[in-house]
Design a protein around this motif. Structure first.
Motif, PDB file in Angstrom:
ATOM      1  N   ARG A   1       0.806  -1.213   0.000  1.00 52.16           N
ATOM      2  CA  ARG A   1       0.000   0.000   0.000  1.00 52.16           C
ATOM      3  C   ARG A   1       0.844   1.271   0.000  1.00 52.16           C
ATOM      4  O   ARG A   1       0.322   2.359  -0.202  1.00 52.16           O
ATOM      5  CB  ARG A   1      -0.936   0.024   1.208  1.00 52.16           C
ATOM      6  CG  ARG A   1      -2.019  -1.037   1.152  1.00 52.16           C
ATOM      7  CD  ARG A   1      -2.940  -0.915   2.364  1.00 52.16           C
ATOM      8  NE  ARG A   1      -4.132  -1.686   2.224  1.00 52.16           N
ATOM      9  CZ  ARG A   1      -5.199  -1.342   1.508  1.00 52.16           C
ATOM     10  NH1 ARG A   1      -5.200  -0.234   0.836  1.00 52.16           N
ATOM     11  NH2 ARG A   1      -6.253  -2.117   1.458  1.00 52.16           N
ATOM     12  N   ILE A   2       2.132   1.155   0.256  1.00 52.04           N
ATOM     13  CA  ILE A   2       3.033   2.302   0.313  1.00 52.04           C
ATOM     14  C   ILE A   2       4.014   2.208  -0.855  1.00 52.04           C
ATOM     15  O   ILE A   2       4.603   1.155  -1.085  1.00 52.04           O
ATOM     16  CB  ILE A   2       3.817   2.336   1.647  1.00 52.04           C
ATOM     17  CG1 ILE A   2       2.874   2.280   2.853  1.00 52.04           C
ATOM     18  CG2 ILE A   2       4.730   3.555   1.709  1.00 52.04           C
ATOM     19  CD1 ILE A   2       1.889   3.420   2.963  1.00 52.04           C
ATOM     20  N   ILE A   3       4.154   3.307  -1.580  1.00 48.02           N
ATOM     21  CA  ILE A   3       5.100   3.315  -2.698  1.00 48.02           C
ATOM     22  C   ILE A   3       6.033   4.519  -2.576  1.00 48.02           C
ATOM     23  O   ILE A   3       5.702   5.510  -1.925  1.00 48.02           O
ATOM     24  CB  ILE A   3       4.385   3.338  -4.064  1.00 48.02           C
ATOM     25  CG1 ILE A   3       3.565   4.619  -4.245  1.00 48.02           C
ATOM     26  CG2 ILE A   3       3.535   2.111  -4.259  1.00 48.02           C
ATOM     27  CD1 ILE A   3       3.150   4.885  -5.669  1.00 48.02           C
ATOM     28  N   VAL A   4       7.184   4.384  -3.198  1.00 48.89           N
ATOM     29  CA  VAL A   4       8.127   5.493  -3.309  1.00 48.89           C
ATOM     30  C   VAL A   4       8.391   5.684  -4.798  1.00 48.89           C
ATOM     31  O   VAL A   4       8.839   4.764  -5.476  1.00 48.89           O
ATOM     32  CB  VAL A   4       9.442   5.178  -2.551  1.00 48.89           C
ATOM     33  CG1 VAL A   4      10.445   6.292  -2.755  1.00 48.89           C
ATOM     34  CG2 VAL A   4       9.158   4.948  -1.076  1.00 48.89           C
ATOM     35  N   ASN A   5       8.063   6.868  -5.276  1.00 50.15           N
ATOM     36  CA  ASN A   5       8.208   7.181  -6.695  1.00 50.15           C
ATOM     37  C   ASN A   5       8.826   8.572  -6.790  1.00 50.15           C
ATOM     38  O   ASN A   5       8.263   9.531  -6.266  1.00 50.15           O
ATOM     39  CB  ASN A   5       6.833   7.155  -7.365  1.00 50.15           C
ATOM     40  CG  ASN A   5       6.881   7.476  -8.841  1.00 50.15           C
ATOM     41  OD1 ASN A   5       7.787   8.144  -9.326  1.00 50.15           O
ATOM     42  ND2 ASN A   5       5.872   7.020  -9.564  1.00 50.15           N
ATOM     43  N   PRO A   6       9.976   8.700  -7.442  1.00 51.33           N
ATOM     44  CA  PRO A   6      10.623  10.010  -7.530  1.00 51.33           C
ATOM     45  C   PRO A   6       9.752  11.079  -8.196  1.00 51.33           C
ATOM     46  O   PRO A   6       9.981  12.262  -8.010  1.00 51.33           O
ATOM     47  CB  PRO A   6      11.881   9.754  -8.362  1.00 51.33           C
ATOM     48  CG  PRO A   6      11.952   8.318  -8.636  1.00 51.33           C
ATOM     49  CD  PRO A   6      10.723   7.650  -8.117  1.00 51.33           C
ATOM     50  N   GLN A   7       8.729  10.668  -8.918  1.00 49.33           N
ATOM     51  CA  GLN A   7       7.839  11.617  -9.596  1.00 49.33           C
ATOM     52  C   GLN A   7       6.717  12.131  -8.693  1.00 49.33           C
ATOM     53  O   GLN A   7       5.977  13.032  -9.077  1.00 49.33           O
ATOM     54  CB  GLN A   7       7.224  10.952 -10.830  1.00 49.33           C
ATOM     55  CG  GLN A   7       8.241  10.434 -11.827  1.00 49.33           C
ATOM     56  CD  GLN A   7       9.129  11.528 -12.394  1.00 49.33           C
ATOM     57  OE1 GLN A   7       8.652  12.599 -12.720  1.00 49.33           O
ATOM     58  NE2 GLN A   7      10.420  11.261 -12.490  1.00 49.33           N
TER      59      GLN A   7
ATOM     60  N   PHE B   1       8.609  14.248  -4.564  1.00 51.04           N
ATOM     61  CA  PHE B   1      10.076  14.185  -4.511  1.00 51.04           C
ATOM     62  C   PHE B   1      10.588  12.862  -3.954  1.00 51.04           C
ATOM     63  O   PHE B   1      11.626  12.802  -3.303  1.00 51.04           O
ATOM     64  CB  PHE B   1      10.637  15.354  -3.698  1.00 51.04           C
ATOM     65  CG  PHE B   1      10.141  16.687  -4.168  1.00 51.04           C
ATOM     66  CD1 PHE B   1      10.655  17.259  -5.321  1.00 51.04           C
ATOM     67  CD2 PHE B   1       9.139  17.347  -3.485  1.00 51.04           C
ATOM     68  CE1 PHE B   1      10.188  18.491  -5.770  1.00 51.04           C
ATOM     69  CE2 PHE B   1       8.668  18.576  -3.930  1.00 51.04           C
ATOM     70  CZ  PHE B   1       9.189  19.152  -5.074  1.00 51.04           C
ATOM     71  N   GLY B   2       9.833  11.797  -4.187  1.00 49.19           N
ATOM     72  CA  GLY B   2      10.282  10.479  -3.759  1.00 49.19           C
ATOM     73  C   GLY B   2       9.938  10.123  -2.326  1.00 49.19           C
ATOM     74  O   GLY B   2      10.376   9.093  -1.826  1.00 49.19           O
TER      75      GLY B   2
ATOM     76  N   ARG C   1      -1.616  10.954  -3.475  1.00 47.31           N
ATOM     77  CA  ARG C   1      -0.464  11.813  -3.236  1.00 47.31           C
ATOM     78  C   ARG C   1      -0.363  12.094  -1.736  1.00 47.31           C
ATOM     79  O   ARG C   1       0.231  13.086  -1.319  1.00 47.31           O
ATOM     80  CB  ARG C   1      -0.591  13.103  -4.041  1.00 47.31           C
ATOM     81  CG  ARG C   1      -0.577  12.845  -5.554  1.00 47.31           C
ATOM     82  CD  ARG C   1      -0.648  14.112  -6.362  1.00 47.31           C
ATOM     83  NE  ARG C   1       0.455  15.030  -6.107  1.00 47.31           N
ATOM     84  CZ  ARG C   1       1.669  14.948  -6.634  1.00 47.31           C
ATOM     85  NH1 ARG C   1       1.953  13.954  -7.462  1.00 47.31           N
ATOM     86  NH2 ARG C   1       2.592  15.840  -6.362  1.00 47.31           N
ATOM     87  N   ILE C   2      -0.931  11.231  -0.940  1.00 46.65           N
ATOM     88  CA  ILE C   2      -0.930  11.382   0.518  1.00 46.65           C
ATOM     89  C   ILE C   2       0.338  10.753   1.069  1.00 46.65           C
ATOM     90  O   ILE C   2       0.560   9.552   0.920  1.00 46.65           O
ATOM     91  CB  ILE C   2      -2.173  10.712   1.145  1.00 46.65           C
ATOM     92  CG1 ILE C   2      -3.451  11.315   0.562  1.00 46.65           C
ATOM     93  CG2 ILE C   2      -2.138  10.835   2.657  1.00 46.65           C
ATOM     94  CD1 ILE C   2      -4.714  10.540   0.886  1.00 46.65           C
ATOM     95  N   THR C   3       1.166  11.586   1.709  1.00 47.74           N
ATOM     96  CA  THR C   3       2.439  11.075   2.210  1.00 47.74           C
ATOM     97  C   THR C   3       2.257  10.331   3.522  1.00 47.74           C
ATOM     98  O   THR C   3       1.357  10.627   4.315  1.00 47.74           O
ATOM     99  CB  THR C   3       3.467  12.201   2.431  1.00 47.74           C
ATOM    100  OG1 THR C   3       3.007  13.076   3.459  1.00 47.74           O
ATOM    101  CG2 THR C   3       3.727  12.977   1.149  1.00 47.74           C
ATOM    102  N   VAL C   4       3.126   9.367   3.732  1.00 49.58           N
ATOM    103  CA  VAL C   4       3.154   8.629   4.987  1.00 49.58           C
ATOM    104  C   VAL C   4       3.379   9.621   6.125  1.00 49.58           C
ATOM    105  O   VAL C   4       2.736   9.537   7.172  1.00 49.58           O
ATOM    106  CB  VAL C   4       4.256   7.542   4.962  1.00 49.58           C
ATOM    107  CG1 VAL C   4       4.476   6.951   6.342  1.00 49.58           C
ATOM    108  CG2 VAL C   4       3.919   6.470   3.951  1.00 49.58           C
TER     109      VAL C   4
END
Length: 76
Positions: free
Chosen positions: A3-9, A12-13, A21-24
């Motif tokens: 459910r959690i992803i890291v994408n440089p786009q 900012f990763g 677009r909800i950050t952890v």
């Protein structure tokens, strides 16, 4: 952790809840403010599911568990 992803786009990763677009970090800050999961979903992020908030907590736990913490005492 699917459910959690890291994408440089995206942000900012920074890690985000997949499909948003909800950050952890944002979710953890709300949990830190003693908001209930229901309140976070109702008032801040209606697209989140309970499982997403749990995934944010699990992500943070995994990060801390993987860290090598070195405590050094400072002489006064």
């Amino acid at each position: 952790m699917d459910r959690i992803i890291v994408n440089p786009q995206i942000h900012f990763g920074k890690p985000v809840v997949k499909g948003t677009r909800i950050t952890v970090q944002n979710v953890l800050e709300l949990v830190n403010e003693n908001l209930t999961f229901d309140k976070i979903i109702q008032d801040y992020y209606p697209d989140l599911k309970m499982e997403d908030i749990h995934a944010c907590l699990q992500y943070a736990i995994a990060l801390v568990a993987a860290e090598d913490i070195h405590i050094s005492s400072v002489a006064a």
